[in-house]
Enzyme design. Structure first.
Site, PDB file in Angstrom:
ATOM      1  N   GLU A   1       0.833  -1.200   0.000  1.00  0.00           N
ATOM      2  CA  GLU A   1       0.000   0.000   0.000  1.00  0.00           C
ATOM      3  C   GLU A   1       0.869   1.251   0.000  1.00  0.00           C
ATOM      4  O   GLU A   1       2.051   1.217   0.359  1.00  0.00           O
ATOM      5  CB  GLU A   1      -0.930   0.014   1.206  1.00  0.00           C
TER       6      GLU A   1
ATOM      7  N   LYS B   1      -5.898  10.600   0.149  1.00  0.00           N
ATOM      8  CA  LYS B   1      -5.983   9.285   0.770  1.00  0.00           C
ATOM      9  C   LYS B   1      -7.213   8.596   0.186  1.00  0.00           C
ATOM     10  O   LYS B   1      -8.336   9.049   0.383  1.00  0.00           O
ATOM     11  CB  LYS B   1      -6.103   9.422   2.290  1.00  0.00           C
TER      12      LYS B   1
ATOM     13  N   VAL C   1      -5.821   0.222   2.733  1.00  0.00           N
ATOM     14  CA  VAL C   1      -5.930  -1.240   2.651  1.00  0.00           C
ATOM     15  C   VAL C   1      -7.027  -1.654   1.680  1.00  0.00           C
ATOM     16  O   VAL C   1      -6.819  -2.520   0.813  1.00  0.00           O
ATOM     17  CB  VAL C   1      -6.184  -1.837   4.047  1.00  0.00           C
TER      18      VAL C   1
ATOM     19  N   ASP D   1     -19.582   2.792  13.557  1.00  0.00           N
ATOM     20  CA  ASP D   1     -18.364   3.123  12.811  1.00  0.00           C
ATOM     21  C   ASP D   1     -17.520   1.874  12.604  1.00  0.00           C
ATOM     22  O   ASP D   1     -17.004   1.291  13.555  1.00  0.00           O
ATOM     23  CB  ASP D   1     -17.566   4.185  13.589  1.00  0.00           C
TER      24      ASP D   1
ATOM     25  N   SER E   1     -14.575   0.133   9.712  1.00  0.00           N
ATOM     26  CA  SER E   1     -13.722   0.372   8.560  1.00  0.00           C
ATOM     27  C   SER E   1     -14.254  -0.331   7.311  1.00  0.00           C
ATOM     28  O   SER E   1     -14.765  -1.456   7.376  1.00  0.00           O
ATOM     29  CB  SER E   1     -12.300  -0.118   8.853  1.00  0.00           C
ATOM     30  N   ALA E   2     -14.083   0.352   6.177  1.00  0.00           N
ATOM     31  CA  ALA E   2     -14.452  -0.256   4.890  1.00  0.00           C
ATOM     32  C   ALA E   2     -13.563  -1.444   4.550  1.00  0.00           C
ATOM     33  O   ALA E   2     -13.916  -2.247   3.675  1.00  0.00           O
ATOM     34  CB  ALA E   2     -14.366   0.790   3.787  1.00  0.00           C
ATOM     35  N   ASP E   3     -12.420  -1.567   5.244  1.00  0.00           N
ATOM     36  CA  ASP E   3     -11.528  -2.696   4.980  1.00  0.00           C
ATOM     37  C   ASP E   3     -12.261  -4.027   5.109  1.00  0.00           C
ATOM     38  O   ASP E   3     -12.038  -4.950   4.319  1.00  0.00           O
ATOM     39  CB  ASP E   3     -10.355  -2.706   5.971  1.00  0.00           C
TER      40      ASP E   3
ATOM     41  N   LYS F   1      -5.399  -2.088  14.150  1.00  0.00           N
ATOM     42  CA  LYS F   1      -4.882  -1.004  14.981  1.00  0.00           C
ATOM     43  C   LYS F   1      -5.451  -1.114  16.394  1.00  0.00           C
ATOM     44  O   LYS F   1      -6.657  -1.314  16.585  1.00  0.00           O
ATOM     45  CB  LYS F   1      -5.216   0.346  14.348  1.00  0.00           C
TER      46      LYS F   1
END
Length: 326
Positions: free
Chosen positions: A34, A95, A115, A147, A149-151, A168
């Site tokens: 990445e 980003k 990611v 909330d 992450s789109a990951d 994380k």
């Protein structure tokens, strides 16, 4: 146009570097990297030195690095030296997550890929192994904020092996692992029975499966391809070495302070992650950044060895039909 005239690729198709294109045609190992860590994760000029070091780690293991970014509306899989310098040195580099790719390509924008965007473009180009630092996941207080992450959703439908140091540690790790299970994303602990904690070698959460060699990972990949079924990522959770991890007591104290400050200042949504990571870096006097870099180095080295093992046992792409059979 003459039928013998070679067709130019569509401008929205990923552009493969010559090195990556030749490697894929010859079934040689390739590792996706990445670019967000280069553009947004490290201070200049160290970011370029680390980017070059990571590519060299891949090459030294016998694989080809494919750093991914979007430049002037073109998605690039594999960057040359000048393009890598541009990603590292341009302060206007955006980003880009997976959802940002279409607008970025259509408007001619430039950006570093997260990611989700990197995994998507890598798989689109035919790559099977991707190395990163830590994944996104379910945020703390999810019940109130929703909330996530789109990951996670992207990995749930993308056939790629992701080597990472867990998610994380500012996130809700148990909830993230539960979400990965629900989405059908496989998780392997690499020489560990506990899921890594990004800055820490262990989050304290167990993993169901442990592997100990790159060859074992490649066999899991082959077994998944042979079984068929819907595509989904395979996560290889590789802990940062204990000697390089952030001191656990310092980590817990500073993170608690950061979460309190976040609530006190009313920071929500996409602003939460950069605020918490920035607080950690300042209050640990850069130790969290060093742990991050150490984790990425280890992940890239392992990913290269997995890619080599995969190339050794894999003679060609396996086609999936809609029912998942071979």
């Amino acid at each position: 146009m003459s039928p013998n005239t070679p067709q130019r690729p569509h401008p929205y198709e990923p552009t493969l570097s010559t090195e990556v294109r030749k490697a894929l045609a010859a079934h040689r190992p390739v590792v996706a990297l990445e670019s967000t860590i280069i553009a947004h994760g490290l201070p200049r000029p160290r970011n370029l030195r680390v980017a070059e070091e990571l590519e060299e780690l891949v090459r030294s293991a016998g694989a080809v690095p494919a750093t991914i970014a979007v430049l002037d509306g073109r998605a690039h899989v594999g960057l040359d030296a000048s393009e890598l310098e541009r990603v590292a040195g341009d302060p206007t580099m955006r980003k880009l997550g997976h959802r940002d790719l279409a607008p970025a390509l259509a408007t001619g924008a430039s950006g570093a890929t997260t990611v989700s965007a990197t995994a998507f473009l890598a798989a689109r180009a035919g790559l099977r192994v991707f190395a990163t630092g830590g994944l996104g996941g379910v945020h703390r207080g999810w019940a109130e904020t929703q909330d996530e992450s789109a990951d996670l959703r992207l990995l749930a439908r993308t056939d790629i092996t992701v080597v990472c140091a867990g998610v994380k540690s500012i996130l809700d790790v148990p909830a993230t692992l539960q979400r990965l299970e629900t989405l059908g994303v496989g998780v392997l602990g690499y020489r560990t029975e506990h899921f890594p904690g990004f800055y820490l070698s262990s989050s304290g959460e167990p993993v169901d499966w442990t592997v100990r060699t790159p060859e074992e990972v490649a066999e899991v990949m082959r077994a998944g391809d042979t079984l068929g079924g819907p595509p989904a990522a395979l996560i290889v959770a590789n802990p940062v070495p204990q000697k390089d991890q952030l001191d656990p007591a310092l980590h817990d104290r500073v993170l608690a302070e950061a979460l309190d400050a976040c609530r006190e200042h009313g920071i929500v949504g996409q602003a939460v992650t950069p605020f918490l990571l920035g607080h950690l870096m300042r209050q640990t006097e850069g130790a969290s950044l060093e742990a991050n870099v150490a984790a990425v180095r280890g992940n890239v080295s392992l990913a290269a060895r997995i890619a080599v093992a995969w190339a050794t046992i894999h003679e060609g792409p396996l086609e999936r039909d809609p029912a998942g059979s071979q």
